[in-house]
Design a protein around this motif. Structure first.
Motif, PDB file in Angstrom:
ATOM      1  N   ASP A   1      -8.236  -1.521   3.434  1.00 25.05           N
ATOM      2  CA  ASP A   1      -8.337  -2.948   3.136  1.00 25.05           C
ATOM      3  C   ASP A   1      -9.299  -3.597   4.119  1.00 25.05           C
ATOM      4  OD1 ASP A   1      -6.713  -3.285   5.451  1.00 25.05           O
ATOM      5  OD2 ASP A   1      -4.905  -3.397   4.233  1.00 25.05           O
ATOM      6  N   LEU A   2      -9.853  -4.718   3.682  1.00 27.61           N
ATOM      7  CA  LEU A   2     -10.868  -5.432   4.443  1.00 27.61           C
ATOM      8  C   LEU A   2     -10.607  -6.929   4.320  1.00 27.61           C
ATOM      9  CD1 LEU A   2     -13.559  -5.153   6.064  1.00 27.61           C
ATOM     10  CD2 LEU A   2     -14.739  -5.440   3.875  1.00 27.61           C
ATOM     11  N   ASN A   3     -10.476  -7.604   5.458  1.00 33.64           N
ATOM     12  CA  ASN A   3     -10.330  -9.056   5.494  1.00 33.64           C
ATOM     13  C   ASN A   3     -11.608  -9.663   6.064  1.00 33.64           C
ATOM     14  OD1 ASN A   3      -7.437  -7.885   5.924  1.00 33.64           O
ATOM     15  ND2 ASN A   3      -7.098  -9.974   5.224  1.00 33.64           N
ATOM     16  N   LEU A   4     -12.122 -10.683   5.377  1.00 35.75           N
ATOM     17  CA  LEU A   4     -13.346 -11.354   5.811  1.00 35.75           C
ATOM     18  C   LEU A   4     -13.113 -12.855   5.803  1.00 35.75           C
ATOM     19  CD1 LEU A   4     -15.759  -9.441   3.411  1.00 35.75           C
ATOM     20  CD2 LEU A   4     -15.501  -8.964   5.843  1.00 35.75           C
TER      21      LEU A   4
ATOM     22  N   HIS B   1       0.851  -1.184   0.000  1.00 35.86           N
ATOM     23  CA  HIS B   1       0.000   0.000   0.000  1.00 35.86           C
ATOM     24  C   HIS B   1       0.891   1.239   0.000  1.00 35.86           C
ATOM     25  CE1 HIS B   1      -3.877  -1.865   0.544  1.00 35.86           C
ATOM     26  NE2 HIS B   1      -3.533  -2.451   1.659  1.00 35.86           N
ATOM     27  N   LEU B   2       0.340   2.355  -0.492  1.00 38.46           N
ATOM     28  CA  LEU B   2       1.036   3.648  -0.476  1.00 38.46           C
ATOM     29  C   LEU B   2       2.459   3.520  -0.989  1.00 38.46           C
ATOM     30  CD1 LEU B   2      -0.148   5.493   2.769  1.00 38.46           C
ATOM     31  CD2 LEU B   2      -0.952   5.761   0.421  1.00 38.46           C
TER      32      LEU B   2
ATOM     33  N   TRP C   1      -5.084   1.526  -7.365  1.00 34.07           N
ATOM     34  CA  TRP C   1      -4.733   0.140  -7.648  1.00 34.07           C
ATOM     35  C   TRP C   1      -5.145  -0.718  -6.453  1.00 34.07           C
ATOM     36  CZ3 TRP C   1      -1.281   3.901  -6.307  1.00 34.07           C
ATOM     37  CH2 TRP C   1      -0.501   3.690  -5.158  1.00 34.07           C
ATOM     38  N   GLY C   2      -5.333  -1.993  -6.686  1.00 32.11           N
ATOM     39  CA  GLY C   2      -5.721  -2.835  -5.568  1.00 32.11           C
ATOM     40  C   GLY C   2      -5.870  -4.294  -5.927  1.00 32.11           C
TER      41      GLY C   2
ATOM     42  N   PHE D   1     -10.086  -7.495   0.285  1.00 34.71           N
ATOM     43  CA  PHE D   1     -10.365  -6.388  -0.627  1.00 34.71           C
ATOM     44  C   PHE D   1      -9.521  -5.199  -0.187  1.00 34.71           C
ATOM     45  CE2 PHE D   1     -14.071  -8.982   0.219  1.00 34.71           C
ATOM     46  CZ  PHE D   1     -14.461  -9.387  -1.042  1.00 34.71           C
ATOM     47  N   GLY D   2      -8.667  -4.694  -1.074  1.00 41.45           N
ATOM     48  CA  GLY D   2      -7.811  -3.570  -0.736  1.00 41.45           C
ATOM     49  C   GLY D   2      -7.661  -2.620  -1.906  1.00 41.45           C
TER      50      GLY D   2
END
Length: 776
Positions: free
Chosen positions: A298-301, A197-198, A334-335, A319-320
């Motif tokens: 970002d999201l972790n599930l 990231h970044l 971007w992701g 999802f990031g």
């Protein structure tokens, strides 16, 4: 008489054989091992039998174990770091299914009660045949000082020998002379194509959501494939199936929050973990940057459901996204998106099955707008993946892994559009990658353990585009392949073997050989990697990269395994290595074929890796050192002679330490030193049409300045209630303000135009951080 004798002998032999068979009849004891408090399956737990010390099995990455015992009474001993040893008396007269719960060790008052999931026995370095492998403790990571106060597995692995950072703030790394793209990074079995990231200052991995992380440097078992240098295997937590928990942290520029708990107690659970930076909120308070965007999220599930005692389903996703923009003039994002649907099945007491359906997507978009001119650039790589893996506990001496993997790739090359460029739609390129494998972890004797396997991989170019053929950058042919048609197919055999011989109770030697192949390649013109670097697949011109690695190691432990020293030497030979030709024209013209700018050759990497660890007591930590060389030889570059690869660093040193002052305070520090990356600086210049043109000679013949810095942090854990626990983390990055070079550019000296001056850009001098962590 002779006939009678034969009858008697035959009857006697049959009786003896029958008696022997009955005496030797064995039964299976198998099951899963969980954390008693939260229901998490535990990885790498050791199961021993007190009556027979030679029986020693390890639970697989899904918590399943199996061992074989003759009829009788036994005492099973289960041990795991951070947990109380557990003993179970059993009577074996049939196959037994025995699930085992482990309890965490009691924590001192004021300490955060967090699972230490490392899967490391204190003497694992002496007993395991696997070479070049490190498993990370998530709890230990949180105490180390890092940039912006974010605990980060990607930054931590760069403190280990043979693993080198690609630059200040970058999460890209090089392993034993390999490029950034030669590392296979998995999150719950899904490949992550850009793990940063970044622009590399953070990694995609939110440690609050992680259960286990390990890295293998080249000598990976046969179930892994597709990359030359390393495998980083990261697994998410399953979620607490006993109780609800909330934990998170609030920092200066980022915050995170995780929630986990049971859906149906002891049967199903979930975890949701999110993170976001808010540097953009500070920008909005200024007139000059109020319309700018600078953040990531970002999201972790993950959720799981136990169908019955032998079957369990898992669904996990990541999802990031990064967003960077300056008003309406410039924007880029971007992701990654990944999803894994997994079915674990205990087929019988000896056979375990894991079936996974995996999706992975990485893409980026760039847009520019100036007056009436617009420009856009985008690219994408998308995978659909089916993986079937079996673990067969053939006996107490053999643990066999076998299965297959099938991946359908869709790679969309960098495509530009707008008023300022010629717009030609780029067709996606399709390919199909398959592999079958078998791997056996064989305990040949009390002293000798061998891990050997074979992987057969194929990569097929599929139709839907025009494929050019080049020889040293010159076009030699072209053909259109209709969609759905099979084109070029590459087939490779990849043998692997490692062996460990335990000399005595405190020392062992190891050796290994492995072959790896790679069919996806990242084209990058920078050492640290950018989001816009382009992925391409093997084609009619681009062949699979191949690496053969030989390594030897020695390990010795001291003071009841509380200290250890490990040394490894390696030599790696690489085929079909890729680099840009001299004067390569890397433009955004979508009509251009990037393969025309590539050249191919061979590479080699060799080195010495040393690490000394102190694993217990108030003071813990390690010192790691790598002495290495990485070179390439490609016709058309550097007069066809060997030259240093971009990632070549002669010396790399890391010193890491954590000290517990008392029950509430602990301090940590680290010091880094490394040789600068190999780069190409100009050796002359001339003027053309009023512009200065720099001339270059040998590829990567120069060096960036040496890199070094020191970081410090302190953690305060006050007394807490039984339900709520909190801690403060304070730190400073780059304690003595070293201005390490991020880039060096060259320009005419305004005071003397006939000379040239070098301009160094540095990112950080001092970066303080304060983070409050909580859990309830």
């Amino acid at each position: 008489m002779q006939t009678s004798f034969l009858k008697i002998a035959t009857a006697t032999a049959a009786l003896c054989f029958s008696t022997f068979a009955i005496a030797q009849q064995k039964y299976s004891v198998s099951g899963t091992i969980k954390d008693k408090k939260n229901g998490e399956l535990l990885i790498g737990v050791t199961v021993k039998v007190a009556e027979d010390p030679t029986i020693n099995v390890v639970a697989n990455e899904y918590g399943f174990y199996s061992l074989s015992l003759p009829e009788g009474n036994y005492t099973m001993i289960i041990s795991y770091p951070g947990y109380r040893d557990f003993e179970q008396q059993i009577k074996v007269d049939q196959n037994i299914k025995l699930d085992l719960p482990l309890s965490q060790e009691e924590q001192s008052v004021g300490k955060i009660d967090e699972v230490v999931i490392s899967g490391i026995k204190k003497d694992k370095n002496l007993t395991s045949a696997q070479m070049g492998t490190e498993t990370l403790s998530i709890k230990n990571i949180e105490k180390l000082p890092v940039l912006f106060g974010e605990k980060d597995v990607m930054k931590t692995i760069q403190l280990l020998p043979g693993i080198k950072s690609n630059g200040e703030g970058s999460s890209g790394f090089s392993v034993r002379g390999g490029a950034t793209d030669q590392n296979l990074i998995l999150l719950d079995e899904a490949p992550v194509y850009n793990a940063s990231h970044l622009l590399g200052f953070f990694s995609t991995f939110n440690s609050d959501a992680l259960k286990d992380a390990s890295i293998i440097k080249g000598n990976s078992p046969a179930q892994y494939g597709g990359r030359l240098s390393s495998v980083m295997d990261v697994k998410m937590k399953d979620g607490n199936n006993q109780d609800y928990n909330v934990n998170g942290g609030i920092g200066l520029i980022s915050s995170r929050l995780s929630v986990e708990g049971p859906i149906q107690k002891e049967k199903s659970s979930f975890i949701v973990s999110g993170r976001r930076t808010y540097a953009d909120l500070f920008l909005k308070s200024t007139d000059d940057f109020k319309d700018s965007k600078l953040y990531f999220y970002d999201l972790n599930l993950k959720a799981n459901y136990q169908i019955n005692d032998n079957n369990r389903l898992y669904l996990s996703g990541y999802f990031g996204r990064d967003v960077l923009g300056i008003g309406k003039t410039f924007s880029t994002d971007w992701g990654n998106t990944t999803a894994t649907l997994r079915w674990n099945s205990i087929i019988n007491s000896k056979l375990f099955s894991n079936t996974s359906f995996i999706y992975s997507n990485y893409n980026y978009k760039i847009s520019l707008e100036s007056n009436d001119n617009t420009f856009g650039l985008n690219s994408q790589i998308e995978d659909w993946n089916l993986k079937q893996d079996f673990t067969w506990f053939a006996g107490n001496k053999h643990s066999v892994r076998f299965g297959f993997q099938s991946i359908y790739h869709t790679l969309t090359p960098s495509s530009a559009s707008g008023t300022s460029v010629s717009s030609f739609p780029r067709n996606p390129r399709y390919s199909w990658e398959n592999a079958v494998y078998m791997n056996d972890d064989f305990k040949a004797s009390d002293k000798l353990t061998v891990n050997y396997g074979l992987r057969l991989s194929t990569f097929s170019v599929l139709g839907g585009d025009t494929f050019n053929t080049y020889e040293n950058g010159t076009l030699t042919g072209s053909q259109y392949l209709e969609k759905g048609k099979f084109g070029k197919t590459y087939v490779n055999l990849e043998p692997r073997i490692t062996a460990n011989y335990r000399i005595n109770e405190v020392s062992s030697v190891k050796g290994g050989y492995s072959r790896n192949t790679q069919n996806l390649h990242l084209l990058s013109n920078s050492s640290s990697g950018n989001p816009t670097d382009q992925w391409i697949g093997s084609s009619y011109t681009v062949k699979p990269e191949i690496a053969d690695q030989v390594s030897l190691g020695y390990s010795r432990n001291f003071n009841h395994n509380n200290y250890e020293i490990n040394a490894e030497i390696y030599y790696k030979s690489m085929q079909n290595q890729i680099d840009f030709k001299n004067g390569a024209q890397i433009t955004f013209d979508t009509a251009a074929d990037v393969e025309s700018e590539l050249l191919f050759g061979k590479g080699r990497a060799y080195g010495l890796e040393l690490i000394a660890k102190k694993k217990s007591g108030k003071l813990t930590g390690w010192i790691s050192y790598t002495l290495s060389k990485t070179e390439r030889k490609i016709n058309g570059i550097n007069d066809n002679e060997w030259y240093d690869a971009r990632m070549d660093k002669t010396h790399d040193l890391s010193i890491v330490a954590t000290y517990e002052l008392n029950k509430k305070w602990s301090v940590s520090g680290l010091f880094l030193y490394s040789t600068g990356n190999a780069v190409t600086f100009p050796t002359g210049k001339y003027e053309l049409n009023g512009q200065t043109i720099f001339q270059y000679s040998s590829r990567n013949a120069d060096r960036m300045p040496a890199y070094h810095r020191m970081d410090l942090s302190a953690t305060y854990e006050p007394e807490t209630t039984k339900r709520f626990r909190g801690s403060w983390s304070f730190g400073i990055y780059n304690l003595y303000g070293r201005e390490n070079a991020y880039t060096i550019t060259f320009e005419d000296n305004p005071n003397n135009p006939g000379t040239t001056r070098a301009m160094q850009t540095s990112l950080f001098r001092w970066v303080p951080n304060i983070t409050y962590n909580f859990k309830f």
